[in-house]
Design a protein around this motif. Structure first.
Motif, PDB file in Angstrom:
ATOM      1  N   HIS A   1      24.909  43.009 -44.121  1.00 12.79           N
ATOM      2  CA  HIS A   1      24.699  42.790 -45.555  1.00 12.79           C
ATOM      3  C   HIS A   1      24.470  44.108 -46.276  1.00 12.79           C
ATOM      4  CE1 HIS A   1      22.666  41.616 -49.315  1.00 12.79           C
ATOM      5  NE2 HIS A   1      23.416  40.525 -49.229  1.00 12.79           N
ATOM      6  N   LYS A   2      23.679  44.973 -45.709  1.00 10.01           N
ATOM      7  CA  LYS A   2      23.413  46.265 -46.351  1.00 10.01           C
ATOM      8  C   LYS A   2      24.695  47.059 -46.559  1.00 10.01           C
ATOM      9  CE  LYS A   2      18.717  46.928 -44.511  1.00 10.01           C
ATOM     10  NZ  LYS A   2      17.873  47.714 -43.566  1.00 10.01           N
ATOM     11  N   LYS A   3      25.592  46.982 -45.605  1.00  9.39           N
ATOM     12  CA  LYS A   3      26.825  47.768 -45.674  1.00  9.39           C
ATOM     13  C   LYS A   3      27.847  47.183 -46.640  1.00  9.39           C
ATOM     14  CE  LYS A   3      30.600  49.572 -42.791  1.00  9.39           C
ATOM     15  NZ  LYS A   3      31.103  49.765 -41.412  1.00  9.39           N
ATOM     16  N   PHE A   4      28.068  45.868 -46.562  1.00 13.09           N
ATOM     17  CA  PHE A   4      29.215  45.283 -47.270  1.00 13.09           C
ATOM     18  C   PHE A   4      28.866  44.605 -48.589  1.00 13.09           C
ATOM     19  CE2 PHE A   4      30.693  45.392 -42.823  1.00 13.09           C
ATOM     20  CZ  PHE A   4      31.892  46.080 -42.996  1.00 13.09           C
ATOM     21  N   TYR A   5      27.578  44.282 -48.817  1.00 15.91           N
ATOM     22  CA  TYR A   5      27.233  43.511 -50.004  1.00 15.91           C
ATOM     23  C   TYR A   5      26.629  44.360 -51.117  1.00 15.91           C
ATOM     24  CZ  TYR A   5      28.447  38.917 -48.164  1.00 15.91           C
ATOM     25  OH  TYR A   5      29.145  37.829 -47.696  1.00 15.91           O
ATOM     26  N   HIS A   6      26.984  45.621 -51.158  1.00 16.95           N
ATOM     27  CA  HIS A   6      26.597  46.454 -52.286  1.00 16.95           C
ATOM     28  C   HIS A   6      27.583  46.209 -53.425  1.00 16.95           C
ATOM     29  CE1 HIS A   6      26.073  50.042 -54.781  1.00 16.95           C
ATOM     30  NE2 HIS A   6      24.875  50.175 -54.220  1.00 16.95           N
ATOM     31  N   PRO A   7      27.113  46.191 -54.682  1.00 17.28           N
ATOM     32  CA  PRO A   7      28.042  45.957 -55.803  1.00 17.28           C
ATOM     33  C   PRO A   7      29.223  46.916 -55.840  1.00 17.28           C
ATOM     34  CG  PRO A   7      25.776  45.801 -56.559  1.00 17.28           C
ATOM     35  CD  PRO A   7      25.714  46.276 -55.126  1.00 17.28           C
ATOM     36  N   GLY A   8      29.038  48.128 -55.285  1.00 16.17           N
ATOM     37  CA  GLY A   8      30.147  49.083 -55.271  1.00 16.17           C
ATOM     38  C   GLY A   8      31.318  48.602 -54.431  1.00 16.17           C
ATOM     39  N   ASN A   9      31.073  47.608 -53.568  1.00 16.94           N
ATOM     40  CA  ASN A   9      32.133  47.012 -52.749  1.00 16.94           C
ATOM     41  C   ASN A   9      32.504  45.629 -53.270  1.00 16.94           C
ATOM     42  OD1 ASN A   9      33.914  46.824 -50.450  1.00 16.94           O
ATOM     43  ND2 ASN A   9      32.395  45.542 -49.442  1.00 16.94           N
ATOM     44  N   SER A  10      32.159  45.351 -54.527  1.00 19.08           N
ATOM     45  CA  SER A  10      32.421  44.018 -55.072  1.00 19.08           C
ATOM     46  C   SER A  10      33.578  44.041 -56.052  1.00 19.08           C
ATOM     47  CB  SER A  10      31.164  43.464 -55.759  1.00 19.08           C
ATOM     48  OG  SER A  10      30.908  44.142 -56.975  1.00 19.08           O
ATOM     49  N   TYR A  11      34.231  42.900 -56.135  1.00 15.87           N
ATOM     50  CA  TYR A  11      35.364  42.703 -57.037  1.00 15.87           C
ATOM     51  C   TYR A  11      35.101  41.394 -57.776  1.00 15.87           C
ATOM     52  CZ  TYR A  11      37.458  46.205 -53.991  1.00 15.87           C
ATOM     53  OH  TYR A  11      37.709  47.358 -53.271  1.00 15.87           O
TER      54      TYR A  11
ATOM     55  N   LEU B   1      23.333  39.231 -53.870  1.00 19.81           N
ATOM     56  CA  LEU B   1      22.699  40.546 -53.988  1.00 19.81           C
ATOM     57  C   LEU B   1      21.228  40.541 -53.574  1.00 19.81           C
ATOM     58  CD1 LEU B   1      24.289  41.739 -57.360  1.00 19.81           C
ATOM     59  CD2 LEU B   1      24.990  42.312 -55.014  1.00 19.81           C
ATOM     60  N   ASN B   2      20.553  39.411 -53.702  1.00 18.77           N
ATOM     61  CA  ASN B   2      19.117  39.346 -53.381  1.00 18.77           C
ATOM     62  C   ASN B   2      18.778  38.185 -52.448  1.00 18.77           C
ATOM     63  OD1 ASN B   2      18.598  41.462 -55.338  1.00 18.77           O
ATOM     64  ND2 ASN B   2      18.780  39.893 -56.938  1.00 18.77           N
ATOM     65  N   PRO B   3      19.479  38.020 -51.334  1.00 19.16           N
ATOM     66  CA  PRO B   3      19.224  36.861 -50.473  1.00 19.16           C
ATOM     67  C   PRO B   3      17.893  36.984 -49.734  1.00 19.16           C
ATOM     68  CG  PRO B   3      20.733  38.342 -49.378  1.00 19.16           C
ATOM     69  CD  PRO B   3      20.518  38.911 -50.763  1.00 19.16           C
TER      70      PRO B   3
END
Length: 992
Positions: free
Chosen positions: A238-248, A153-155
């Protein structure tokens, strides 16, 4: 009633001790920002499972509250690439190279040096990138969770472009007159991956089947496309796919759920709001008709091309959310193709097309079912297609052999219910993520009983036959692919890359060249620079006081039944009996050693007096959960010369099937028709094809065995049974079968007669005490059926010679191996060498060979037997890597780790010693201890040595490493041009 009582008592204990969140969490309630959506006890995983949604960020979380101390945290993202640049894969590497709260160059490496993790990795799939970590230590578990959440989340990738340059790709230029080259860890990793023709085949198939969605792109990255990735595209991914809303997020094990939710919310998810971006993967529109394509893969110039073509039929077949269909296709892959008497296998065999055929289902939003023949020819294409389709139509009309299907189903059910994995959290994630991603229901993957029951009904219905008709025979979303060898293709690719880079250099102004040289030097300097103590201190770590001093001991109780030694490891196995029958290979003369490996391959696949090979395959599937005959090797008292090689009959069955397991084993040993020439030819041809494919895909293993054969008894034995020597042996038998068939049969018979006697047998069983009596009663009849013979062990007089060979191949990368046996130089083993191994692998070689050199990996191995090696994996270099190995004594001379750093190295070493184990793995370790004559006291002394290792101890081993390296024993498997360029390093060049 007794079993039910025990179950209820265990459930009660779990509740009162807090292991089960059954009473503590209510559906619809919010806990630390997470709303509990669904809660149920899932019998298949024997655990309460709770599905949450984080209201503020949109993240989903599943907790499998199993009473397992090996806790797993995993965060996964649905990632959908739209090109071959490998952005998901490069991102997977890059986010683990520093983050806001942990600003070191590689928290992953720091953790791997000094955490008690039992699993630490990250993986990229065609539609997923996932980050799992596991530990049996609570404190360590939360530390790992903290570092991994911060990484994804914070790379630091937003602030430091060097991370992309190092992990992905960059142009490298040392001086104005030099050549520009491509460097990068993933770039070189994928060059190695694409050296395997099967990977090329898969890439080409997916590209054609899925032209409009992510399954047609290479998520790992194609070497030709990786250098097209820009920094801007990388960041936007990263901005598109690594948001927590797209996390499992998956949590598994006995950690406190309330504490887990509180930590994840407070530290991370509470800082995010739901993203408007919804990640969807559109379905690929079906084709109007089957497509056909022909592509090529690289082989060396002058290599023979006959019988080297892959033929493949692929079908886009349903979706992964249909669990019954997906499971049915797993059955179909065996019933149609993989089983010994599967109709497509037999039809292609009869037609003489290829040397082996296989089928599998690739599970994704849209599944792909693939049937592939290897070692065929391009002109076989039309016959291959006609035979496959006509056979499928015939099976759809006439039905399957129900006995065969019953066996396949039994084996599938056994493996699903057994769940023989020490990393159950990882296993359950692999079962859940597809239905979680695409049906928003992870329970679909865990609750396998319902689809299994529906598939089992196929024994009474035509389910499988109807699937063949609908999803295969009448499916136009399909592809017929021919992948044929092209001699010299790799040289053409390399030449094109060189020309491209020359043109690029020409396009640069003098100022731009100087800027590139400056960038190159800055990157190398960055890679060489050590993290500051302050930065390293941000990575949480344990203390030595967090580590237990005691060892885990797994012992064997020895019994003598009818003069046969029975070893028993007593442990709860849930009514499964794990049996190993060991026959000492030292009864063979040296010339028959390779025949032991051949016999191990064909055992269980030949006709016997009472079974055809197909009936035998069915019986083994129906009555056992697995049957294998591997060659295993033990070193008594950890001495290389004291080799104890074993031909093993390894089988597992439920306790009520033990008698049948031994009956089938006896049938195989006593009644196999080794003189069945036709069947023998089929199996040797297939076996050679498998070994041929393996030597192209596992270069590091063949180089390792070859190197150790120069100086090691164990290495020479391995070389003769699984190395280059064996490859030559089996290829000779296959190529000259007609003239050698009588000799082959005679040698196999002689090998079997010398091995399989009652005097040469030691049995080892892992089971509950209550199942032992049944086992011993069954083995008595089995032993009585074996022939009796006076036991004689041969002393193999291996001849050792340092050959320093370079293996020239079509590989795009190298595997560079150097080593020797330190005991031959007068040194003795100490547990402190385990810490040295950790330091050299995780610190020195990791940095020099991987980070700076651009290889996918650099590491060493130090064995208690005396054998030590330095190795690189998927390495663009050769001579430079050997120089890095040779610089190791200098590194050790300057080694000055403080107490905290040494503590980190020691903890990392212990993590490799303390692993979670299943019952069968405990039994395997107990067997190893027994045969190697390892005592509990010896293990305690080794552990004590590890825990008390100092920096001075590491420095003091400099001389040993220096003496080993000065033996100058090397072996390299690599690109033909690269090896030839460095011919002066080798005593001999070998063309593979």
């Amino acid at each position: 009633m007794k079993k039910l009582t025990i179950f209820l008592w265990l459930a009660f204990i779990a509740i009162i001790t807090g292991c089960s969140p059954k009473e503590n969490f209510k559906t619809g309630q919010m806990y630390h920002g997470f709303t509990l959506i669904e809660k149920k006890f899932v019998n298949e995983v024997n655990a309460e499972c709770l599905l949450f949604k984080h209201e503020k960020s949109g993240a989903q979380l599943l907790k499998i509250a199993a009473d397992d101390p090996n806790k797993l945290f995993n965060i996964a993202f649905k990632t959908a690439p739209d090109n071959d640049c490998g952005t998901p894969h490069i991102m997977e590497h890059s986010v683990l190279n520093g983050s806001k709260n942990f600003p070191v160059k590689s928290p992953f490496d720091v953790l791997s040096k000094g955490s008690l993790n039992t699993f630490l990795n990250a993986m990229t799939g065609s539609d997923v990138t996932t980050y799992p970590v596991a530990s049996m230590n609570d404190k360590d578990y939360f530390n790992l969770m903290h570092v991994y959440l911060d990484a994804v989340l914070n790379p630091l990738i937003y602030k430091d472009p060097k991370i992309l340059q190092q992990e992905g790709w960059h142009h490298e230029l040392d001086n104005p007159e030099g050549d520009i080259v491509y460097k990068g860890v993933v770039y070189n990793e994928m060059k190695g991956v694409f050296s395997n023709p099967r990977r090329e085949l898969s890439y080409q198939i997916n590209k054609i089947l899925f032209p409009d969605n992510c399954y047609g792109a290479s998520s790992g990255g194609h070497p030709a496309a990786i250098p097209q990735l820009t920094y801007e595209e990388f960041i936007n991914f990263h901005k598109k796919f690594y948001h927590p809303g797209n996390s499992y997020i998956l949590l598994y094990g006995n950690a406190d759920l309330d504490k887990e939710l509180q930590f994840i919310n407070a530290k991370y998810l509470s800082n995010y709001t739901i993203s408007p971006e919804k990640i969807e993967i559109p379905l690929q529109k079906p084709f109007d008709r089957m497509k056909e394509a022909e592509k090529t893969y690289a082989v060396q110039e002058g290599s023979p091309t006959e019988n080297q073509t892959f033929l493949s039929l692929s079908f886009v077949a349903g979706q992964s959310t249909d669990r019954t269909l997906t499971m049915a296709f797993d059955v179909l892959s065996d019933a149609l193709v993989n089983h010994e008497t599967a109709p497509i296998r037999l039809a292609l065999q009869e037609a003489g097309i290829g040397r082996d055929v296989s089928a599998y289902l690739s599970e994704a939003k849209q599944n792909t079912f693939q049937i592939t023949v290897q070692n065929a020819n391009p002109e076989d294409k039309d016959r291959f297609k006609e035979i496959v389709f006509s056979t499928m139509k015939k099976v759809a009309e006439e039905g399957f052999d129900k006995k065969m299907v019953e066996g396949i189903l039994n084996r599938m059910e056994f493996n699903l219910k057994e769940g023989d994995s020490s990393q159950k959290g990882i296993m359950y994630f692999s079962m859940t993520y597809q239905p979680w991603f695409f049906a928003n229901n992870p329970f679909l993957g865990l609750e396998f009983s319902k689809p299994l029951a529906e598939v089992k009904e196929t024994l009474k219905t035509n389910l499988l036959e109807s699937i063949i008709t609908k999803h295969l025979v009448n499916n136009t979303h399909s592809l017929l692919m021919v992948l044929k060898p092209e001699p010299g293709l790799q040289a053409k690719i390399e030449d094109a890359t060189i020309a491209e880079l020359k043109e690029y250099k020409k396009s640069l102004s003098d100022t731009e060249k100087q800027q590139l040289i400056k960038q190159t030097k800055e990157l190398i300097e960055y890679q060489k620079t050590e993290d500051s103590p302050e930065a390293v201190a941000t990575i949480p770590m344990l203390e030595l006081t967090d580590i237990k001093n005691d060892i885990e001991w797994f012992g064997m109780e020895e019994k003598l039944i009818d003069d046969t030694k029975i070893l028993h490891h007593n442990v709860f196995t849930n009514n499964i009996v794990y049996s190993n029958l060991f026959f000492d290979v030292r009864t063979l003369p040296e010339d028959l050693i390779p025949y032991a490996r051949l016999l191990s391959y064909i055992t269980g696949m030949m006709n016997t007096e009472n079974y055809t090979y197909g009936e035998l395959d069915n019986a083994l599937n129906i009555h056992t959960g697995g049957f294998h005959t591997p060659l295993k090797t033990f070193l008594q008292e950890h001495e290389d010369e004291n080799i104890l090689p074993m031909f093993t009959f390894s089988a597992k069955a439920t306790n009520e099937k033990v008698e049948k397991m031994f009956e089938l084993t006896g049938e195989i040993i006593n009644n196999t028709k080794l003189n069945d020439i036709a069947r023998l030819k089929e199996l040797i041809t297939r076996h050679q094809a498998g070994v041929d494919a393996d030597i192209k895909n596992n270069g590091i293993r063949y180089a390792m065995y070859r190197l150790q054969s120069y100086y090691s008894t164990n290495g020479m034995y391995s070389e003769k049974t699984r190395g280059l020597s064996y490859y030559r042996f089996i290829t000779d038998l296959s190529d000259n079968f007609e003239s050698k068939s009588e000799e082959i049969v005679a040698n196999l018979k002689k090998t079997a007669a010398l091995l399989f006697t009652r005097e040469n047998l030691i049995s080892a069983v892992t089971c509950d005490q209550k199942d032992l009596e049944r086992y011993t009663a069954s083995i008595s009849d089995f032993v009585a059926s074996l022939p009796s013979s006076k036991l004689k062990h041969n002393n193999w007089n291996f001849t050792f010679a340092k050959k320093n060979e370079g293996m020239k191949t079509a590989s795009k990368v190298q595997y560079v191996i150097k080593g020797y046996n330190y005991k031959k130089l007068g040194y003795e083993y100490s547990g402190k060498m385990k810490v040295l191994d950790q330091i050299l692998s995780r610190d020195w070689l990791q940095n020099q060979v991987r980070v700076i050199g651009g290889a996918y990996g650099g590491f060493c191995g130090i064995a208690s037997s005396g054998n030590i090696y330095f190795a690189s994996y998927r390495d663009p270099n050769l001579k430079e890597t050997l120089e890095n190995y040779n610089n190791t004594p200098g590194f050790l001379e300057g080694f000055n780790a403080d107490n905290k750093e040494m503590t980190r190295f020691i903890i990392g070493t212990i993590s490799r010693m303390d692993r979670p184990r299943t019952a069968s793995e405990e039994g395997d370790l107990a067997i190893q201890y027994y045969f190697e004559k390892t005592s509990a006291e010896e293990l305690k002394a080794e552990r004590s040595a590890v825990l008390t290792t100092t920096a001075q101890d590491i420095k003091d081993m400099k001389k040993m490493i220096e003496d080993v390296l000065n033996q100058d024993a090397i072996c390299v498997y690599g690109n033909e041009d690269k090896v030839a360029e460095n011919a002066d390093l080798f005593g001999e060049l070998i063309t593979l």
